[in-house]
Write a protein that holds these residues in place. Structure first.
Motif, PDB file in Angstrom:
ATOM      1  N   THR A 184       0.865  -1.170   0.000  1.00  0.00           N
ATOM      2  CA  THR A 184       0.000   0.000   0.000  1.00  0.00           C
ATOM      3  C   THR A 184       0.909   1.230   0.000  1.00  0.00           C
ATOM      4  N   SER A 185       0.349   2.415   0.218  1.00  0.00           N
ATOM      5  CA  SER A 185       1.176   3.630   0.214  1.00  0.00           C
ATOM      6  C   SER A 185       0.632   4.635   1.210  1.00  0.00           C
ATOM      7  N   ASP A 188      -2.808   6.070   0.288  1.00  0.00           N
ATOM      8  CA  ASP A 188      -3.734   5.133  -0.339  1.00  0.00           C
ATOM      9  C   ASP A 188      -4.974   4.988   0.538  1.00  0.00           C
ATOM     10  N   LYS A 191      -5.164   1.859   2.607  1.00  0.00           N
ATOM     11  CA  LYS A 191      -4.103   1.541   3.573  1.00  0.00           C
ATOM     12  C   LYS A 191      -4.659   0.880   4.828  1.00  0.00           C
ATOM     13  N   ILE A 212       4.474  -0.330   3.116  1.00  0.00           N
ATOM     14  CA  ILE A 212       3.789   0.959   2.948  1.00  0.00           C
ATOM     15  C   ILE A 212       4.757   1.920   2.274  1.00  0.00           C
TER      16      ILE A 212
END
Length: 234
Positions: A184-185, A188, A191, A212
């Motif tokens: 994920t980021s 996002d 997340k 992440i």
């Protein structure tokens, strides 16, 4: 990269399933498209290009498969029970027809699965339902709770295709032999769903990586950065 267009007739679905296959040999990785996406989506958005070195050196063979999201999760014109049943048939196509064919073609016991956004749901759901068939799982920007698609409808088919529900009770030693990456980021909107899934796996003692990315949101630049990094873990 060598690119091969194929059709695979599914007896479970009663239709041809289209795909693009990249490479002549290598460890097989099935890529599921994003919401209502098609088999050529990853080519169009340049994600398959990020895997060029892995494909051309014979380390990885990519199978970009079509989805039936328009007849299942996103088929608002159908009763929710019919929608989830259509997904069950898609899962049977994968587990009983498509994946056994890949296992024979590549002479492997297990395959890899990956996907971005809703394709990440497909990858994780398939891997956790069939851990005897999957050795590597890479999800990118995915959410895993699909109950919102069904307007409150719930049955056993929903339960067994909703990983936050079935995974706390799932028991299979193969979970502990799977390379799992939840990508994920920082920005996002999915997340929190990845953190929730990571917590479930932690409580079960299942090793995994929660990755992440410290920049970016729910978009292709993040996934194109993540995918080759994850392939390097095979």
């Amino acid at each position: 990269m060598h690119e091969d267009y194929r059709k695979w007739y599914s007896h479970h679905l009663g239709r041809d399933m289209e795909m693009l296959v990249y490479g002549n040999w290598g460890y097989p990785v099935v890529l599921f498209p994003t919401s209502m996406g098609h088999y050529y989506e990853y080519k169009d958005f340049g994600l398959t290009e990020t895997a060029r070195w892995f494909v051309e050196t014979g380390k990885v063979k990519l199978y970009c498969i079509d989805s039936i999201d328009r007849d299942s999760w996103y088929a608002r014109h159908l009763h929710p029970g019919t929608r989830i049943w259509n997904h069950v048939l898609y899962d049977r196509f994968l587990s009983e027809e498509f994946v056994p064919g890949i296992q024979r073609e590549c002479n492997v016991r297990k395959i890899g699965v990956a996907g971005a956004s809703f394709g990440g749901y497909h990858a994780l759901n398939f891997a956790f339902r069939h851990p005897d068939q999957v050795g590597h799982l890479f999800s990118m920007g995915a959410a895993f709770d699909v109950r919102s698609f069904l307007g409150g409808y719930y049955d056993d088919n929903v339960y067994f295709n909703n990983p936050p529900d079935f995974m706390p009770n799932a028991q299979n030693p193969e979970f502990h032999h799977m390379n799992i990456v939840l990508g994920t980021s920082a920005y996002d909107f999915c997340k929190s769903g990845n953190i929730q899934m990571s917590d479930i796996l932690n409580r079960k003692g299942i090793q995994h990586t929660l990755d992440i990315t410290p920049w970016g949101d729910h978009d292709w630049p993040v996934w194109k950065d993540q995918f080759p990094r994850y392939l390097s873990m095979i």
